[in-house]
Every structure is written in C-alpha cells, then in structure tokens.
Design a protein around this motif. Structure first.
Motif, mmCIF file in Angstrom:
data_model
loop_
_atom_site.group_PDB
_atom_site.id
_atom_site.type_symbol
_atom_site.label_atom_id
_atom_site.label_comp_id
_atom_site.label_asym_id
_atom_site.label_seq_id
_atom_site.Cartn_x
_atom_site.Cartn_y
_atom_site.Cartn_z
ATOM 1 N N TYR A 15 -8.561 -31.589 -23.055
ATOM 2 C CA TYR A 15 -7.329 -30.673 -22.807
ATOM 3 C C TYR A 15 -6.194 -31.346 -22.025
ATOM 4 C CZ TYR A 15 -4.500 -26.556 -22.308
ATOM 5 O OH TYR A 15 -3.571 -25.847 -22.069
ATOM 6 N N ALA A 16 -6.943 -31.730 -20.625
ATOM 7 C CA ALA A 16 -5.858 -32.030 -19.734
ATOM 8 C C ALA A 16 -5.075 -33.647 -20.182
ATOM 9 C CB ALA A 16 -6.622 -32.236 -18.313
ATOM 10 N N GLN A 17 -5.688 -34.107 -20.921
ATOM 11 C CA GLN A 17 -5.168 -35.587 -21.323
ATOM 12 C C GLN A 17 -4.038 -35.184 -22.600
ATOM 13 O OE1 GLN A 17 -8.319 -37.813 -22.573
ATOM 14 N NE2 GLN A 17 -8.846 -38.765 -20.609
ATOM 15 N N ASP A 18 -4.199 -33.970 -23.145
ATOM 16 C CA ASP A 18 -3.195 -33.752 -24.221
ATOM 17 C C ASP A 18 -2.068 -32.786 -23.559
ATOM 18 O OD1 ASP A 18 -5.751 -33.072 -26.746
ATOM 19 O OD2 ASP A 18 -4.775 -34.860 -26.027
ATOM 20 N N THR A 19 -2.063 -32.434 -22.258
ATOM 21 C CA THR A 19 -0.871 -31.607 -21.845
ATOM 22 C C THR A 19 -0.336 -32.442 -20.713
ATOM 23 O OG1 THR A 19 -2.365 -30.428 -20.419
ATOM 24 C CG2 THR A 19 -1.752 -29.436 -22.588
ATOM 25 N N TYR A 20 0.981 -32.471 -20.486
ATOM 26 C CA TYR A 20 1.670 -33.358 -19.507
ATOM 27 C C TYR A 20 2.909 -32.497 -18.728
ATOM 28 C CZ TYR A 20 -0.353 -36.657 -22.744
ATOM 29 O OH TYR A 20 -1.143 -37.248 -23.680
ATOM 30 N N SER A 21 3.586 -33.257 -18.111
ATOM 31 C CA SER A 21 4.480 -32.293 -17.354
ATOM 32 C C SER A 21 6.131 -32.846 -17.445
ATOM 33 C CB SER A 21 4.215 -31.979 -15.848
ATOM 34 O OG SER A 21 4.239 -33.225 -15.385
ATOM 35 N N ILE A 22 7.008 -32.055 -17.279
ATOM 36 C CA ILE A 22 8.321 -32.521 -17.253
ATOM 37 C C ILE A 22 8.858 -32.015 -15.853
ATOM 38 C CG2 ILE A 22 10.639 -32.390 -18.187
ATOM 39 C CD1 ILE A 22 9.666 -31.980 -20.763
ATOM 40 N N SER A 23 9.372 -33.042 -15.002
ATOM 41 C CA SER A 23 9.655 -32.523 -13.779
ATOM 42 C C SER A 23 10.967 -33.330 -13.343
ATOM 43 C CB SER A 23 8.403 -33.008 -12.656
ATOM 44 O OG SER A 23 8.323 -34.362 -12.770
ATOM 45 N N GLY A 24 11.602 -32.840 -12.223
ATOM 46 C CA GLY A 24 12.847 -33.601 -11.784
ATOM 47 C C GLY A 24 13.408 -32.985 -10.604
ATOM 48 N N THR A 25 14.686 -33.491 -10.328
ATOM 49 C CA THR A 25 15.730 -32.946 -9.156
ATOM 50 C C THR A 25 16.936 -32.497 -9.949
ATOM 51 O OG1 THR A 25 16.126 -34.967 -8.363
ATOM 52 C CG2 THR A 25 14.387 -34.193 -7.338
ATOM 53 N N VAL A 26 17.674 -31.697 -9.186
ATOM 54 C CA VAL A 26 19.094 -31.482 -9.534
ATOM 55 C C VAL A 26 19.996 -31.732 -8.277
ATOM 56 C CG1 VAL A 26 20.467 -29.764 -10.482
ATOM 57 C CG2 VAL A 26 18.232 -29.858 -11.384
ATOM 58 N N LYS A 27 21.056 -32.400 -8.530
ATOM 59 C CA LYS A 27 21.888 -32.860 -7.459
ATOM 60 C C LYS A 27 23.345 -32.481 -7.974
ATOM 61 C CE LYS A 27 19.334 -36.319 -5.489
ATOM 62 N NZ LYS A 27 19.086 -37.790 -5.110
ATOM 63 N N ASN A 28 24.371 -32.273 -7.120
ATOM 64 C CA ASN A 28 25.810 -32.266 -7.612
ATOM 65 C C ASN A 28 26.424 -33.614 -7.159
ATOM 66 O OD1 ASN A 28 26.229 -32.627 -4.794
ATOM 67 N ND2 ASN A 28 26.780 -30.509 -4.301
ATOM 68 N N ALA A 29 27.634 -33.615 -7.560
ATOM 69 C CA ALA A 29 28.233 -35.166 -7.716
ATOM 70 C C ALA A 29 28.218 -35.844 -6.186
ATOM 71 C CB ALA A 29 29.696 -34.958 -8.140
#
Length: 354
Positions: free
Chosen positions: A18-32
């Motif tokens: 099950y763990a191998q079949d699910t992942y994540s989407i991550s990231g950071t947000v910045k301004n200009a």
C-alpha cells in the motif's frame, strides 16, 4: 506461534504494498522577490484536497496515487498559479512563484442593481447549468463576482473563491473563477477556473439521498466515460462511440459503433491518450450497448442529438489517468449532454460509485 508470525508478516507485506502505491506532492511557494509565502491556499484542482502553506512556505499532500494533478496556489494580492504535476510511481516536488496581481479594466457598462441582477441570473444559468442539480445550487457570496458587458457579451471573473452550496449532491464547492464569457450572438459560453470540494455533513437520511444523487450524476458523465476507457469497459458500462463523418447539422455518423479502446494509446499502466484527434459521437445507452450490432456500416444523418449523446474531442497530447483526470490538453470540445453538465453536476475526483 508460527501462525501468528505468518499473519503478522502478511499484514506488514500488505502495508508495504500500500505504501508503495501512494506518494506525495510537496513544494514551496515564494513571491517574485524570493520571499517565502505563509498561509497561501494550495489545492488539487477538482479534488477534496486543500491546505495552507506553513511558516516556511511549504506544503505537502500525502496519499497520492499515480496520475495527473493540477496544483493551484492562490493568495490575496497575488495572481493565482497552476502547475500540472505528473505522479508516476514516485513522489513529486514543485517550487512555485506567485506574481503580483495586475489590475486590468475591461470595457464596463455601468448599470443599476436591476442590471446586475440580470447579469447574475444569466451567469448562474450558463455557469452552474440548467439541470435539476444545478438549479438547486446557491452561490453564497455573489458580491465577489465582477461583471462587464460589451456588445451583448457578458464577462465575469471573481476576486476570491465563489462559494457554491450544492444541496442535491452534498458538497460545498469553492470555485476560483478565472474567466467567464457568454456570447448572445453565437450562443457559445466559455468559462475557466479551478474548484475544490468539501463534503457537507448531514443526517443519515441526507447521506442516503446524496449517495443516490451522486451516482445518478456520475452515470453517463464524462468522468464515467474516461474511467471506463481506462478500464477497457466502455461498452460494458453503457457507452457507444460513433465516428463522425461530418460535424455539421445534420450530423453525419457511421451506423455501427467503433471499438472505443482501439483509439487509445497506453504509454504505461498509469495513463492513456488518444491515437487520433478527431470528433466522436458518444452515446450513453445501457440497453442499446448490451445489444449486438447488426448490418453493415452506413451513414446516418441526425437533425438532433439524443438526450444522452455528446460530441467529444481531446487532442493526442492529452494524458488521462484512472480517475478520469486529464491534463496537457491543447484542444477540448464538449457539446450537448456533457456540455449541459456544468459546475452544478460536478463531482470530485475522489468520488467512487459503490
């Protein structure tokens, strides 16, 4: 003892799979300027997943399966940003930059309250739709909608999320409207935006009704069709696909439906795309789909389309996953039945019929 150990090993194996079949989407947000943005709203378009960035401007969605996702970032004072993310057997990370919001004024016809009420009624009709579900919806914050008119063309956008209560399907929908154009002269309506769903809480009786209504909205929908193509069961689930030989009314189609799955290209097990970029007539009719095709191929002229018939086209660059989510499209055409199923009949990508 051996039985207990064997059982424990089996459970651990299943958890690992099950763990191998699910992942994540991550990231950071910045301004200009490169500054990290806290409390920006991040959501996966068309889903029930939404959160806010932390003090480090970071976000993370867990429990993500392989597929195509649109990550949307919005924050007061900045232009919203959307980026397509393909999850393919591994977690993904994206860094996004919000630009300063530019104020652009369209040609506006100033009117009184009656004029705005008229614009709003027209907007509701062509944005939410005219089905039973659509007519039951209510926009809770209409004041965020900005209207402009020019030569019979109504345009609308929103300064914030539209909050839409859908009592028939049991959702509160937050819709970030980028563009709405309704042209009286041509009869064409275009709108673009991104939505996130929040299930309503209700009584047991309401939950039963929502379950029934959601299934009815799903059956025969574009989401249902794309999922059935992915599974290779489109005809079994009631869809008939006809080749269009002339797209003008009277519509000319071949009399014998084609095997829809022959149109598909499968680059891997996570997605499919279309081999051809052409228009097809898709009919949802379980009884007709269950019958054997008879006769030879001829041309049928249709002065009008069936109630559950749709004209559909996606280009060959489009990638479609098992949830019916599609991305990377440059051209999309949806007419008739699916064209009438607008925001008031939308379901989140998490929806699965029993």
């Amino acid at each position: 003892m051996k039985i207990i150990l064997a059982l424990l090993a089996f459970i651990l194996l299943q958890l690992n799979i099950y763990a191998q079949d699910t992942y994540s989407i991550s990231g950071t947000v910045k301004n200009a300027k490169g500054e990290l943005i806290e409390s920006a709203t991040v959501f996966l378009a068309g889903s029930e997943k939404a959160l806010a960035t932390n003090k480090e401007g970071a976000f993370k969605f867990n429990g993500i399966s392989s597929g195509t996702y649109q990550v949307v970032i919005t924050m007061v004072g900045y232009t919203s940003v959307k980026q397509n993310v393909i999850v393919q057997n591994k977690s993904e990370s994206v860094d996004l930059v919000l630009g300063d919001k530019q104020i652009v004024l369209d040609e506006v016809v100033i009117g009184d309250k009656d004029a705005r009420a008229k614009h709003f009624k027209r907007f509701v009709t062509y944005f939410l739709g005219e089905t039973r579900n659509a007519k039951a919806c209510k926009i809770l914050n209409p004041d965020v909608i900005e209207f402009s008119t020019s030569k019979g063309v109504l345009r609308a956008t929103s300064s914030d999320f539209l909050i839409i209560e859908n009592p028939n399907l049991g959702y509160r929908v937050k819709y970030l409207l980028k563009k709405f154009i309704d042209n009286n002269a041509t009869g064409v309506t275009l709108y673009d935006g991104d939505s996130v769903f929040e299930p309503l809480t209700g009584t047991e009786e309401q939950q039963k009704l929502w379950k029934k209504n959601r299934k009815a909205a799903y059956e025969g929908s574009l989401m249902h069709y794309l999922r059935s193509l992915y599974a290779g069961t489109s005809r079994k689930e009631g869809f008939l696909v006809y080749k269009i030989t002339s797209p003008f009314l009277p519509l000319a189609i071949e009399s014998i439906p084609i095997y829809a799955e022959q149109m598909l290209r499968r680059p891997d097990s996570n997605f499919f795309s279309f081999k051809v970029s052409t228009r097809f007539y898709v009919l949802y009719d379980k009884k007709k789909a269950a019958k054997e095709d008879k006769g030879s191929v001829s041309t049928i002229l249709m002065d009008y389309l069936d109630d559950t018939g749709s004209i559909f086209k996606l280009d060959t660059a489009t990638r479609i996953d098992k949830r019916g989510s599609y991305s990377d499209y440059k051209e999309k055409l949806i007419q008739n039945y699916w064209g009438r199923q607008r925001v008031g009949d939308q379901l989140p990508l998490e929806y699965m019929p029993d």
